[in-house]
Design a protein around this motif. Structure first.
Motif, PDB file in Angstrom:
ATOM      1  N   THR A  46       0.309   9.906  -4.983  1.00 53.65           N
ATOM      2  CA  THR A  46       0.189   8.769  -5.988  1.00 53.65           C
ATOM      3  C   THR A  46       0.256   7.454  -5.251  1.00 53.65           C
ATOM      4  O   THR A  46       0.755   7.263  -3.909  1.00 53.65           O
ATOM      5  CB  THR A  46       1.503   9.013  -6.737  1.00 53.65           C
ATOM      6  N   TRP A  47       0.077   6.358  -5.879  1.00 54.51           N
ATOM      7  CA  TRP A  47       0.123   5.113  -5.669  1.00 54.51           C
ATOM      8  C   TRP A  47       1.640   4.778  -5.290  1.00 54.51           C
ATOM      9  O   TRP A  47       1.908   3.985  -4.231  1.00 54.51           O
ATOM     10  CB  TRP A  47      -0.270   4.059  -6.594  1.00 54.51           C
ATOM     11  N   GLU A  48       2.568   5.025  -5.922  1.00 53.50           N
ATOM     12  CA  GLU A  48       4.191   4.957  -5.548  1.00 53.50           C
ATOM     13  C   GLU A  48       4.308   5.731  -4.213  1.00 53.50           C
ATOM     14  O   GLU A  48       4.945   5.131  -3.435  1.00 53.50           O
ATOM     15  CB  GLU A  48       4.969   5.698  -6.661  1.00 53.50           C
ATOM     16  N   GLN A  49       3.937   6.776  -3.942  1.00 49.05           N
ATOM     17  CA  GLN A  49       4.203   7.486  -2.712  1.00 49.05           C
ATOM     18  C   GLN A  49       3.508   6.806  -1.541  1.00 49.05           C
ATOM     19  O   GLN A  49       4.083   6.548  -0.404  1.00 49.05           O
ATOM     20  CB  GLN A  49       3.782   8.833  -2.844  1.00 49.05           C
ATOM     21  N   LEU A  50       2.160   6.379  -1.684  1.00 49.36           N
ATOM     22  CA  LEU A  50       1.876   5.602  -0.600  1.00 49.36           C
ATOM     23  C   LEU A  50       2.188   4.153  -0.399  1.00 49.36           C
ATOM     24  O   LEU A  50       2.423   3.732   0.486  1.00 49.36           O
ATOM     25  CB  LEU A  50       0.379   5.471  -1.030  1.00 49.36           C
ATOM     26  N   THR A  51       2.489   3.440  -1.704  1.00 47.30           N
ATOM     27  CA  THR A  51       3.442   2.329  -1.087  1.00 47.30           C
ATOM     28  C   THR A  51       4.793   2.605  -0.638  1.00 47.30           C
ATOM     29  O   THR A  51       5.050   1.543   0.440  1.00 47.30           O
ATOM     30  CB  THR A  51       3.767   1.669  -2.597  1.00 47.30           C
ATOM     31  N   LYS A  52       5.459   3.557  -0.764  1.00 51.51           N
ATOM     32  CA  LYS A  52       6.726   3.782  -0.277  1.00 51.51           C
ATOM     33  C   LYS A  52       6.644   4.145   1.243  1.00 51.51           C
ATOM     34  O   LYS A  52       7.086   3.551   2.319  1.00 51.51           O
ATOM     35  CB  LYS A  52       7.466   4.828  -0.885  1.00 51.51           C
ATOM     36  N   LEU A  53       5.634   4.816   1.673  1.00 46.13           N
ATOM     37  CA  LEU A  53       4.982   5.113   3.000  1.00 46.13           C
ATOM     38  C   LEU A  53       4.722   3.922   3.785  1.00 46.13           C
ATOM     39  O   LEU A  53       5.202   3.684   4.909  1.00 46.13           O
ATOM     40  CB  LEU A  53       3.952   5.920   3.019  1.00 46.13           C
ATOM     41  N   ALA A  54       3.937   3.123   3.042  1.00 42.65           N
ATOM     42  CA  ALA A  54       3.262   1.882   3.700  1.00 42.65           C
ATOM     43  C   ALA A  54       4.402   0.688   4.042  1.00 42.65           C
ATOM     44  O   ALA A  54       4.523   0.023   5.075  1.00 42.65           O
ATOM     45  CB  ALA A  54       2.320   1.199   2.863  1.00 42.65           C
ATOM     46  N   ASP A  55       5.761   0.796   3.139  1.00 44.68           N
ATOM     47  CA  ASP A  55       6.629  -0.106   3.299  1.00 44.68           C
ATOM     48  C   ASP A  55       7.632   0.338   4.555  1.00 44.68           C
ATOM     49  O   ASP A  55       8.038  -0.640   5.229  1.00 44.68           O
ATOM     50  CB  ASP A  55       7.745  -0.073   2.005  1.00 44.68           C
ATOM     51  N   SER A  56       7.581   1.419   4.721  1.00 44.80           N
ATOM     52  CA  SER A  56       8.141   2.085   5.910  1.00 44.80           C
ATOM     53  C   SER A  56       7.419   2.058   7.386  1.00 44.80           C
ATOM     54  O   SER A  56       7.991   1.963   8.549  1.00 44.80           O
ATOM     55  CB  SER A  56       8.675   3.301   5.816  1.00 44.80           C
ATOM     56  N   CYS A  57       6.185   1.985   7.229  1.00 47.25           N
ATOM     57  CA  CYS A  57       5.179   2.057   8.470  1.00 47.25           C
ATOM     58  C   CYS A  57       4.531   0.452   8.725  1.00 47.25           C
ATOM     59  O   CYS A  57       4.474   0.017   9.793  1.00 47.25           O
ATOM     60  CB  CYS A  57       4.088   2.968   8.273  1.00 47.25           C
ATOM     61  N   MET A  58       4.162  -0.287   7.605  1.00 46.38           N
ATOM     62  CA  MET A  58       3.535  -1.608   7.835  1.00 46.38           C
ATOM     63  C   MET A  58       4.578  -2.656   7.617  1.00 46.38           C
ATOM     64  O   MET A  58       5.305  -2.677   6.563  1.00 46.38           O
ATOM     65  CB  MET A  58       2.415  -1.561   6.945  1.00 46.38           C
ATOM     66  N   PRO A  59       4.668  -3.723   8.439  1.00 45.09           N
ATOM     67  CA  PRO A  59       5.592  -4.818   8.027  1.00 45.09           C
ATOM     68  C   PRO A  59       5.103  -5.640   6.968  1.00 45.09           C
ATOM     69  O   PRO A  59       3.943  -5.712   6.682  1.00 45.09           O
ATOM     70  CB  PRO A  59       5.172  -5.764   9.484  1.00 45.09           C
ATOM     71  N   ASN A  60       6.043  -6.296   6.356  1.00 42.39           N
ATOM     72  CA  ASN A  60       5.580  -7.088   5.192  1.00 42.39           C
ATOM     73  C   ASN A  60       5.151  -8.466   5.627  1.00 42.39           C
ATOM     74  O   ASN A  60       5.369  -8.981   6.831  1.00 42.39           O
ATOM     75  CB  ASN A  60       6.849  -7.456   4.245  1.00 42.39           C
ATOM     76  N   ALA A  61       4.304  -9.098   5.014  1.00 44.30           N
ATOM     77  CA  ALA A  61       3.634 -10.324   5.041  1.00 44.30           C
ATOM     78  C   ALA A  61       4.759 -11.332   5.192  1.00 44.30           C
ATOM     79  O   ALA A  61       5.493 -11.428   4.526  1.00 44.30           O
ATOM     80  CB  ALA A  61       2.525 -10.757   4.247  1.00 44.30           C
ATOM     81  N   ARG A  62       4.682 -12.196   6.380  1.00 47.05           N
ATOM     82  CA  ARG A  62       5.659 -13.204   6.519  1.00 47.05           C
ATOM     83  C   ARG A  62       5.010 -14.125   7.830  1.00 47.05           C
ATOM     84  O   ARG A  62       4.188 -13.650   8.517  1.00 47.05           O
ATOM     85  CB  ARG A  62       6.969 -12.924   7.020  1.00 47.05           C
ATOM     86  N   ILE A  63       5.743 -15.544   7.614  1.00 50.15           N
ATOM     87  CA  ILE A  63       4.862 -16.450   8.886  1.00 50.15           C
ATOM     88  C   ILE A  63       6.045 -16.039   9.889  1.00 50.15           C
ATOM     89  O   ILE A  63       7.313 -16.159  10.141  1.00 50.15           O
ATOM     90  CB  ILE A  63       5.486 -17.821   8.232  1.00 50.15           C
ATOM     91  N   LEU A  64       5.340 -16.107  11.180  1.00 52.33           N
ATOM     92  CA  LEU A  64       5.807 -15.697  12.384  1.00 52.33           C
ATOM     93  C   LEU A  64       5.901 -16.921  13.505  1.00 52.33           C
ATOM     94  O   LEU A  64       6.952 -16.809  14.164  1.00 52.33           O
ATOM     95  CB  LEU A  64       5.220 -14.442  13.090  1.00 52.33           C
ATOM     96  N   HIS A  65       5.098 -17.554  13.348  1.00 49.20           N
ATOM     97  CA  HIS A  65       4.900 -18.894  14.111  1.00 49.20           C
ATOM     98  C   HIS A  65       5.417 -20.009  13.504  1.00 49.20           C
ATOM     99  O   HIS A  65       5.527 -20.287  12.336  1.00 49.20           O
ATOM    100  CB  HIS A  65       3.389 -19.093  14.466  1.00 49.20           C
ATOM    101  N   PRO A  66       6.243 -20.928  14.393  1.00 47.04           N
ATOM    102  CA  PRO A  66       6.756 -22.055  13.992  1.00 47.04           C
ATOM    103  C   PRO A  66       5.498 -23.252  13.794  1.00 47.04           C
ATOM    104  O   PRO A  66       4.669 -23.077  13.890  1.00 47.04           O
ATOM    105  CB  PRO A  66       7.678 -22.519  15.235  1.00 47.04           C
TER     106      PRO A  66
END
Length: 305
Positions: free
Chosen positions: A255-275
């Motif tokens: 399911t989409w919920e299972q895949l999203t939960k797995l992605a949250d544990s494996c893939m980093p969330n989008a954020r700004i890394l550079h100053p």
């Protein structure tokens, strides 16, 4: 001025390159090894091709030789041209054979372009006519073009980003950097093709691989003003993963919920890394210089301003 050298790695003159190397290297054995490497040729699909010009693009030593060649051909010459010929301020940004020049006056840009063409011709190089252009860009570009009844300032690409004249939330001028659409589209197509080959692999294994892909993209593209592109790349990668799983067959119950939960544990969330640029270039550690740690300080005859 956004400049592009036509087929740079294929047209580098071996004679000029060896003369530049001899200017700094006194060991004849090192020079002999480099000369042998230049004449060795390139083996591709079982076919060996040798040339009296160029350096093998993609080889480990080519970027180093390219920087040496252009240091003498452009860097040193542009510095002298700025001191002797420029009527206003001028900056030079070069990364290997990618070149961007900034001028305060348009007349300086056009005179420099003519001089640069002649300079490159003397060293067996030439500018690409379709990829080299002079455009109005900067803090006052939007107002100047609006006064003449023109549209928004033009954009240009540099090192994988599209640079845009924009504004901050407070309405001040701000250069926006966005990931190039064609480069991002090509990367997502590459991910799609590899996911098709991995569709029957375990979910956790594929998730960890996608985490490395997203993290690698963010390490370069997660700059200020580019959050939307980074977030869109992660979301599209997740959607492509779900699409590949659906093609495994009707028995797939992920399911989409299972895949999203797995992605949250494996893939980093989008954020700004550079100053922000002013934070990166500011001196962070105290030194003995009187103006260390104070960005944008210029020294002149009357003191600091």
């Amino acid at each position: 001025m956004d400049a592009d050298i036509r087929s740079f790695f294929d047209t580098v003159s071996h004679d000029w390159l060896m003369r530049f190397l001899k200017h700094r290297i006194g060991d004849v054995r090192i020079l002999r090894l480099i000369q042998k490497w230049l004449k060795a040729g390139v083996l591709e699909d079982g076919v060996l091709t040798a040339s009296e010009r160029g350096t093998g693009q993609g080889s480990v030593i080519s970027p180093l030789l390219a920087n040496i060649y252009l240091h003498y051909v452009i860097d040193l010459w542009a510095e002298q041209w700025r001191k002797r010929e420029a009527k206003g301020d001028m900056i030079v940004v070069r990364y290997a054979d990618d070149l961007v020049f900034g001028f305060e006056h348009e007349a300086d840009a056009r005179r420099f372009l003519d001089a640069m063409r002649a300079r490159l011709e003397a060293f067996a190089l030439s500018l690409h006519p379709d990829k080299t252009r002079i455009l109005e860009f900067g803090r006052y570009a939007a107002a100047s073009r609006a006064a003449r009844g023109l549209g928004k300032p033009e954009t240009f690409n540099f090192l994988g980003f599209t640079l845009i004249c924009g504004k901050s939330r407070r309405g001040k001028f701000l250069i926006h950097r966005k990931s190039r659409r064609d480069r991002m589209r090509a990367k997502l197509k590459e991910v799609k093709d590899k996911l098709h080959k991995r569709m029957h692999r375990p979910l956790l294994e594929t998730g960890k691989w996608l985490g490395l892909v997203v993290r690698g993209f963010m390490n370069y593209h997660a700059v200020p003003t580019n959050f939307r592109a980074v977030d869109r790349f992660r979301d599209t990668t997740l959607w492509l993963w779900r699409r590949a799983l659906k093609r495994r067959g009707e028995r797939d119950k992920t399911t989409w919920e299972q895949l999203t939960k797995l992605a949250d544990s494996c893939m980093p969330n989008a954020r700004i890394l550079h100053p922000w640029p002013e934070q990166r270039f500011a001196v962070r550690h105290p030194r003995q210089e009187p103006y260390a740690g104070k960005p944008q300080v210029r020294i002149c005859a009357g003191g600091a301003q």
